[in-house]
Design a protein around this motif. Structure first.
Motif, mmCIF file in Angstrom:
data_model
loop_
_atom_site.group_PDB
_atom_site.id
_atom_site.type_symbol
_atom_site.label_atom_id
_atom_site.label_comp_id
_atom_site.label_asym_id
_atom_site.label_seq_id
_atom_site.Cartn_x
_atom_site.Cartn_y
_atom_site.Cartn_z
ATOM 1 N N THR A 169 0.836 -1.193 0.000
ATOM 2 C CA THR A 169 0.000 0.000 0.000
ATOM 3 C C THR A 169 0.870 1.242 0.000
ATOM 4 O OG1 THR A 169 -1.884 1.087 1.100
ATOM 5 C CG2 THR A 169 -0.130 0.245 2.512
ATOM 6 N N THR A 170 0.270 2.365 -0.357
ATOM 7 C CA THR A 170 0.974 3.637 -0.335
ATOM 8 C C THR A 170 0.723 4.321 1.006
ATOM 9 O OG1 THR A 170 0.723 3.916 -2.726
ATOM 10 C CG2 THR A 170 1.214 5.895 -1.436
ATOM 11 N N LEU A 171 1.799 4.661 1.696
ATOM 12 C CA LEU A 171 1.694 5.306 2.998
ATOM 13 C C LEU A 171 1.743 6.823 2.891
ATOM 14 C CD1 LEU A 171 4.129 3.003 5.011
ATOM 15 C CD2 LEU A 171 1.627 2.890 4.971
ATOM 16 N N ARG A 197 5.581 18.728 -0.995
ATOM 17 C CA ARG A 197 5.318 18.202 0.342
ATOM 18 C C ARG A 197 4.948 16.733 0.304
ATOM 19 N NH1 ARG A 197 -0.424 18.544 1.286
ATOM 20 N NH2 ARG A 197 -0.087 18.667 3.539
ATOM 21 N N LEU A 198 4.966 16.147 1.493
ATOM 22 C CA LEU A 198 4.503 14.785 1.689
ATOM 23 C C LEU A 198 3.234 14.828 2.532
ATOM 24 C CD1 LEU A 198 7.854 13.020 2.647
ATOM 25 C CD2 LEU A 198 6.699 12.929 0.441
ATOM 26 N N SER A 199 2.305 13.951 2.251
ATOM 27 C CA SER A 199 1.099 13.872 3.070
ATOM 28 C C SER A 199 0.731 12.407 3.249
ATOM 29 C CB SER A 199 -0.062 14.636 2.423
ATOM 30 O OG SER A 199 -0.386 14.090 1.156
ATOM 31 N N LEU A 200 0.189 12.108 4.413
ATOM 32 C CA LEU A 200 -0.185 10.731 4.726
ATOM 33 C C LEU A 200 -1.466 10.331 4.000
ATOM 34 C CD1 LEU A 200 0.456 10.791 8.572
ATOM 35 C CD2 LEU A 200 1.553 9.214 6.981
ATOM 36 N N THR A 201 -1.492 9.121 3.506
ATOM 37 C CA THR A 201 -2.733 8.544 3.013
ATOM 38 C C THR A 201 -3.537 8.074 4.223
ATOM 39 O OG1 THR A 201 -1.785 6.326 2.865
ATOM 40 C CG2 THR A 201 -1.576 7.753 0.917
ATOM 41 N N GLU A 202 -4.773 7.658 3.996
ATOM 42 C CA GLU A 202 -5.574 7.152 5.113
ATOM 43 C C GLU A 202 -4.919 5.922 5.720
ATOM 44 O OE1 GLU A 202 -10.128 5.565 6.031
ATOM 45 O OE2 GLU A 202 -9.654 6.517 4.111
ATOM 46 N N ALA A 239 -0.048 5.385 13.547
ATOM 47 C CA ALA A 239 -0.458 5.240 14.947
ATOM 48 C C ALA A 239 -0.006 3.904 15.514
ATOM 49 C CB ALA A 239 -1.983 5.370 15.062
ATOM 50 N N ARG A 240 -0.102 2.861 14.709
ATOM 51 C CA ARG A 240 0.281 1.529 15.182
ATOM 52 C C ARG A 240 1.796 1.407 15.355
ATOM 53 N NH1 ARG A 240 -3.861 -2.118 15.044
ATOM 54 N NH2 ARG A 240 -5.761 -1.434 13.976
ATOM 55 N N VAL A 241 2.562 1.929 14.401
ATOM 56 C CA VAL A 241 4.013 1.778 14.519
ATOM 57 C C VAL A 241 4.572 2.659 15.634
ATOM 58 C CG1 VAL A 241 4.338 1.050 12.131
ATOM 59 C CG2 VAL A 241 4.510 3.477 12.698
ATOM 60 N N ARG A 242 3.935 3.787 15.898
ATOM 61 C CA ARG A 242 4.371 4.588 17.048
ATOM 62 C C ARG A 242 4.222 3.769 18.329
ATOM 63 N NH1 ARG A 242 5.711 9.735 15.835
ATOM 64 N NH2 ARG A 242 4.467 10.978 14.375
#
Length: 299
Positions: free
Chosen positions: A47-49, A56-61, A68-71
């Protein structure tokens, strides 16, 4: 093939830094290596993160959910490592500290070398913000706050107090004259704060017997800016001893209205969210600060 901790940390660094190049610098990697690691992680996950544009970079859904999970995963790993360090009575890991610029420059920075000698396994990240920050949002472990505390969700440890004084440079006073009465301050340029406004309440009584509130000719957001203005003969200021004690001892600034100044000691507190995973780092740093401040004071 499963994602590795290194790949997760690269992803977090890219998000936190806002760009692959900035993340590479923080991680001490090449930009190409960081980019390849991120691409490899996305390939493993299928998937694309991150959406990449030229600006700029922006997070996908999917990226937001994964972040949140990897943090949580990285935090758990750090907590496990910290618990091992606690058993060895050696606080370790990254400790993020926030303080206003004057306190960071005049108090914390001079103490860092001594703290690191005592706790070499603790890594420090020092950030300066002039206003109140959200510790969770800024990922801050401990913040130094001066004055009255209002956030009841935080735990606080008092580490000292600092008297507030009226000050000016000898050069300024030689040119403009030394005011003897509080009313004479109206004939001098006063140096104060743009915010918060209560910092422009000086520990003097006006003609009506009320606390003196001044209208500064020059306002600044940082006490360090006010200090520099005073050192350069810009006028009369009101600052705390923790940033001016050395200036007074060296004769760079002199105190005014000594017999008329009200006793006003600002409380200095270390605030933090209780978290057993970082308690050893936090407690060691707070105890070191409190001990150093208690030993030398600011008078």
């Amino acid at each position: 093939m499963k994602a590795t901790l290194d790949e997760m940390q690269v992803f977090i660094a890219v998000v936190d830094c806002g760009s692959i190049s900035a993340a590479a610098e923080r991680l001490e990697q090449t930009v190409s290596a960081t980019s390849r690691t991120l691409a490899r992680l996305e390939e493993k996950l299928g998937t694309t993160l991150l959406r990449r544009t030229t600006r700029r970079l922006s997070l996908t859904e999917e990226g937001r959910d994964y972040l949140a999970r990897v943090r949580d995963i990285i935090s758990s790993v750090q907590a496990s490592e910290e618990m091992l360090a606690i058993r060895r009575s050696k606080p370790a890991g990254l400790l993020r500290v926030d303080a206003a610029t004057p306190f960071m420059l005049h108090v914390i920075a001079p103490l860092v070398a001594g703290y690191r000698r005592q706790y070499p396994e603790v890594e420090l990240e020092l950030n300066s913000n002039e206003g109140i920050i959200d510790l969770l949002e800024r990922r801050t472990d401990v913040a130094i706050r001066i004055g009255e505390l209002k956030d009841s969700t935080l735990h606080a440890k008092a580490i000292g107090q600092s008297q507030v004084r009226i000050l000016a440079s000898p050069d300024y006073l030689a040119k403009a004259g030394t005011p003897r009465q509080v009313s004479e301050l109206a004939g001098h340029p006063l140096l104060g704060f743009s915010q918060p406004e209560h910092l422009n309440d000086w520990p003097l009584l006006d003609a009506r017997g009320q606390r003196l509130h001044v209208r500064p000719a020059i306002r600044a957001s940082s006490g360090e800016t006010v200090r520099q203005l005073a050192l350069n003969g810009g006028g009369i200021c009101c600052l705390s001893d923790f940033m001016t004690a050395n200036d007074r001892k060296a004769g760079r600034l002199v105190s005014l209205f000594d017999t008329q100044t009200l006793s006003q000691r600002q409380s200095i507190n270390a605030v933090y969210y209780r978290n057993t995973a970082v308690s050893a780092r936090i407690s060691s740093f707070i105890a070191y600060l409190a001990g150093a401040i208690g030993e030398r004071g600011f008078d």
